[in-house]
Every structure is written in structure tokens, then in C-alpha cells.
Design an enzyme around this catalytic site. Structure first.
Site, PDB file in Angstrom:
ATOM      1  N   SER A  13       0.847  -1.185   0.000  1.00 47.96           N
ATOM      2  CA  SER A  13       0.000   0.000   0.000  1.00 47.96           C
ATOM      3  C   SER A  13       0.886   1.240   0.000  1.00 47.96           C
ATOM      4  CB  SER A  13      -0.897   0.003   1.235  1.00 47.96           C
ATOM      5  OG  SER A  13      -0.143   0.446   2.343  1.00 47.96           O
ATOM      6  N   LYS A  14       0.236   2.368  -0.062  1.00 46.66           N
ATOM      7  CA  LYS A  14       0.927   3.667  -0.107  1.00 46.66           C
ATOM      8  C   LYS A  14       1.906   3.866   1.051  1.00 46.66           C
ATOM      9  CE  LYS A  14      -1.189   5.577  -3.579  1.00 46.66           C
ATOM     10  NZ  LYS A  14      -0.287   5.633  -4.700  1.00 46.66           N
TER      11      LYS A  14
END
Ligand code: GLU
Length: 480
Positions: A249-250
Site C-alpha cells: 500500500s501507499k
């Protein structure tokens, strides 16, 4: 155990256009493409845009562009799922007529406490089939009154078992499966209905998708059966994890194909990297052309455990691809990155091309490469800390560099051999090591402590810039 496959296959990639193409999705697309290319058949692209609130037409275009950029080629589509809703409903009507699906008038309010109780008891909620047993007269009354209803599939009371192409034998007990909803009370098809009807109509014979869909598969298998359609083979790919060992994820950096593109990753490098993230050609090759991947591809070598996205490895691989680019290709690929480095106006400049060739082996991304070319055209900032160290080692440095600058002002020809000889001669005359001049000269000209062989750099930079920058650096050293 995964079992071997014979072609031809009809495979598909079915992204939902709710965001940029994630590298996990891109990897799924790549494996489908490689499967189709190695076994023959067709690869269908289907955009699953039925969730109106979350879908965005701009993302549909984006995903398509990202796939094209990556070099993923499909044979059919893109088909928009939203254009097929009538067809999805029509198939539900058939199932209801055949008694394989039924209308359910239970309201969410009525089911909520049952659901809560199941959760509290640690059980999977199963719809209690109240409406399956509904007397015909009562059902007719509901219809007359216009009571909202959903349509549920009547699931056989048996476990579902299948041989997953990646994970091997998988089983779901009957107790965890219930009569799930096909059509919502507003008449819209659920994801399960749309995806299966489309897979049936598109003749999909093999579904290779993310592990996040594994729990949907028993439902889908039953729905294929209910629709009287051949059941495809299924394979579920493990998740891609970030450096923190959690789902990528980010938090840990870039996740979309678009972001890697903007960083100056080459599409063929990202393709190669993603292909190896969960698959191996069976030997220790790491850099493989698409043709080599197609030749080596088989589902047996798809790994069943999650892979960690290793950015350093991707950068290494990108560097290898970057290095191998022929000059014209390098120039073309670099172009979109020139503006960011303040070099837009030097597009087509022969010195830029020569500098790109000199730095090609030293950059891991196109963005990095463009940044390394900036000093050939723009003044640089010096690292004071490094400069102080050079001075501490050699307090006469300003005088020595000033002398070097005078030598370079008249060196003829202004070429590698002579530039090197001049520096070494000066060092010898003054009783200092050549390195004591080489490192500061590099800093003076490029603002960096690392780079290509110094005299290649000086020669390419040219007399005027080299002399001017040496003089300015001498001044800066005196002010330190
Ligand atoms: N549209 C689904 C998704 O983007 C994929 C459905 C499937 O592959 O079956 O997650």
C-alpha cells in the site's frame, strides 16, 4: 498440487475502474497474457464498472493506457460490464423460472439480528432460507403489494471442492456457504452475478485472479453450474506485500503502474520484475525478454506464497534495461523527463545525447539519468561538507584548482588524454596525490561526489563551462 494445462485457453483480466492500475492487478494481467501467449487462445479485457459510485470513466482510460504502456496485449475488448446489465438480469430470470434461484422478501432489518448473532457466536452468517419455503400464495401477495425483494441462488447443501491451479486442492464446507444474493432489491446485479454471466458469455475457460477473490470462488462455481455452463479452471495469486510485510500500500511507497512510469521505470523492466514476483522460469535467469517468458511460462511455477515487493531489485533491474537501450531509443525514452530536470530546451542537443550515453550505465531510472545530465547545461550547487573535507586534506586546494583551471583554459586539444595528463602533471609537480585534485574537480564541475570517469566528463562539458566552474569553485572554497 497444481496440475498441468493444455491450450488453447480463454483468459481474462477484469479490473474495476475505481483507481489507478495497481501493480498487483498489473501482475495478474501479465500472467494472463503469458498464459494466453504460451498456450494459445484469447485474452479478454473486461472493465467491471457496475459499481457506479466507485467507478470512474477516467480510470477506465487510465487502466487501459497503463496496460498498453506496460506492453500487455489483449485480443478482445475492452468490454464494459455496465453495458451488459440487461443480460445479467435476463439470466437471473431464467434461474428463477428453473427454480435454481428464488425471490427473498426478508428485509435487511429482519436479517440484521440474525447476522449479529452469527457474528457473536463466531459462525458465518447463513441466510435461513425463510423465503425458499414461502407458500406460493404469500409470495404472490408480496408481489402484488410491491414488497421489495432480492433474488438468491439456491445453493446445494454440499461442500465445494476444486483444484486451484496455484494453491492446489481447496475446499469450502457447506456451512460457510449460503444462498447468496444475485440481484439486489433495486434490481441491480451483484458482482457475483455479473462476473459469472460475463465469464460464461465470453467463454472464459480459466480464471487467474487475486487471492482476495478466493472466498468468492465457491459461489461462482455453483453459479456456473446453475447456469448450465462449463466451469472454468481457477487459480488464485497470492498478495504482493510491501517492505512492512503487509499488503502493498501507499505506506511503503508507489503502488500504481502510473507512479513507476513517472519515476522513470521502463515498461519492459516493470513487466519483467512483476512477472518474476511470484513466478520463476525454473532457472536463475532474471532478465528475460517477453519471448523468453512466454517460452518458459507455466502455471506449475507460479508460487503459492506472498511475495514482497522489493523496490531495490526493481531499480537494479531497471538499471540493467536502461543500460541496454540503444542510443536512439534512450533519447526517445528520456525525452519526457527532460523538462523536470530543466533540460527541455536541450532536446536534440548532441552534447545531451553524448552525456546520456556516458551516464546511461550509472542511472537506475530515467528521472535519475535526466537529473545527472543537468550539470552539463546548468550551474551546480556544491556540497559544502564535502568541500571542507577536501580542504582539510589539502589546504592549498584553491591555488591548485586555480592552476588547473589556467591549464585547462589553454589545453589543446581539449580532450580526455590531455586533460588527464595536465591534472596528473600538476599533482606531481606540487607533490600531492592525483586523487586530492580529482575529487574536488568532480565536485566543482558536477556538484557530485560520484559519476562517470572524470576526464570524460570534463571533455564533454567543454572548455568554457569547465574553466568557469573551476574558477567559481575556487572562490567558493576561499569563502568557506
Ligand atoms: N473486478 C474484480 C476486481 O477488480 C475482479 C473480478 C475477477 O477477476 O473475477 O477485483
Amino acid at each position: 498440487m497444481a496440475s498441468s494445462l493444455a491450450g488453447p485457453v480463454r483468459v481474462r483480466f477484469a479490473p474495476s475502474p475505481t483507481g489507478y492500475l495497481h501493480v498487483g492487478g498489473a501482475r495478474t494481467a501479465i500472467y494472463n497474457e503469458l498464459l494466453r501467449a504460451s498456450l494459445g487462445g484469447a485474452f479478454v479485457l473486461r472493465i467491471e464498472d457496475t459499481d457506479r459510485e466507485r467507478s470512474d470513466p477516467a480510470m477506465t482510460r487510465q487502466i487501459q493506457q497503463a496496460l498498453e504502456w506496460l506492453g500487455v496485449r489483449w485480443d478482445e475488448g475492452p468490454f464494459l460490464q455496465s453495458e451488459r446489465l440487461q443480460r445479467h438480469r435476463a439470466r437471473v430470470d431464467e434461474l428463477v423460472e428453473q427454480g435454481r434461484a428464488y425471490a427473498c422478501f426478508c428485509t435487511p432489518e429482519r436479517l440484521a439480528p440474525l447476522r449479529d448473532a452469527a457474528v457473536r457466536a463466531g459462525r458465518t452468517f447463513r441466510y435461513p432460507r425463510t423465503c425458499l419455503e414461502l407458500p406460493a400464495a404469500e409470495a404472490a401477495r408480496h408481489r402484488e403489494r410491491g414488497t421489495p425483494f432480492v433474488v438468491r441462488l439456491r445453493m446445494p447443501d454440499a461442500e465445494v471442492r476444486f483444484a486451484d491451479l496455484v494453491r492446489g486442492e481447496v475446499a469450502f464446507a457447506a456451512e460457510v456457504l449460503d444462498d447468496f444474493v444475485l440481484l439486489r432489491s433495486d434490481g441491480t446485479p451483484t458482482y457475483h452475478l455479473s462476473v459469472v454471466v460475463d465469464d460464461v458469455d465470453m467463454g472464459v475457460s480459466l480464471v487467474l485472479r487475486g487471492e482476495d477473490h478466493l472466498s468468492n470462488t465457491p459461489k461462482h462455481l455453483r453459479l456456473f453450474e446453475a447456469l448450465g455452463a462449463p466451469v472454468p479452471r481457477f487459480g488464485h495469486l497470492p498478495l504482493i506485500l510491501g517492505a512492512d510485510k503487509k499488503r502493498l500500500s501507499k505506506r511503503t511507497g508507489a503502488t500504481s503502474v502510473e507512479e513507476f512510469r513517472a519515476q522513470g521505470i521502463l515498461p519492459e523492466a516493470l513487466y519483467n520484475y512483476l512477472a518474476l514476483l511470484g513466478w520463476s522460469p525454473g532457472d536463475d535467469r532474471e532478465i528475460l525478454s517477453r519471448e523468453e517468458m512466454v517460452a518458459a511460462f507455466s502455471v506449475e511455477r507460479l508460487g503459492g506464497s506472498a511475495s514482497v515487493f522489493d523496490v531495490e531489485k526493481l531499480l537494479w533491474m531497471n538499471g540493467q534495461y536502461l543500460w541496454a537501450l540503444p542510443p536512439d531509443e534512450l533519447r526517445a525514452r528520456l525525452e519526457p523527463f527532460l523538462a523536470e530536470a530543466g533540460l527541455a530546451e536541450y532536446r536534440g542537443n548532441p552534447r545531451l545525447a553524448a552525456a546520456a550515453a556516458l551516464h546511461q550505465v550509472r542511472a537506475r531510472t530515467l528521472r535519475e539519468l535526466a537529473a545527472q545530465l543537468r550539470p552539463y547545461f546548468h550551474d551546480v550547487a556544491w556540497d559544502d561538507e564535502a568541500s571542507r573535507k577536501y580542504l582539510a586534506k589539502e589546504p592549498r586546494l584553491p591555488e591548485l584548482l586555480a592552476e588547473l583551471g589556467r591549464g585547462y583554459a589553454t589545453a589543446e586539444p581539449f580532450a580526455v588524454e590531455l586533460l588527464e595528463a595536465a591534472l596528473r602533471q600538476l599533482a606531481e609537480q606540487q607533490g600531492v596525490k592525483a586523487g586530492a585534485l580529482i575529487h574536488p574537480t568532480r565536485m566543482a564541475l558536477s556538484g557530485s561526489t560520484a559519476g562517470p570517469p572524470l576526464f570524460d566528463l570534463v571533455a564533454l562539458m567543454g572548455r568554457e563551462t569547465a574553466v568557469r566552474r573551476l574558477a567559481a569553485y575556487v572562490e567558493a572554497l576561499r569563502r568557506l
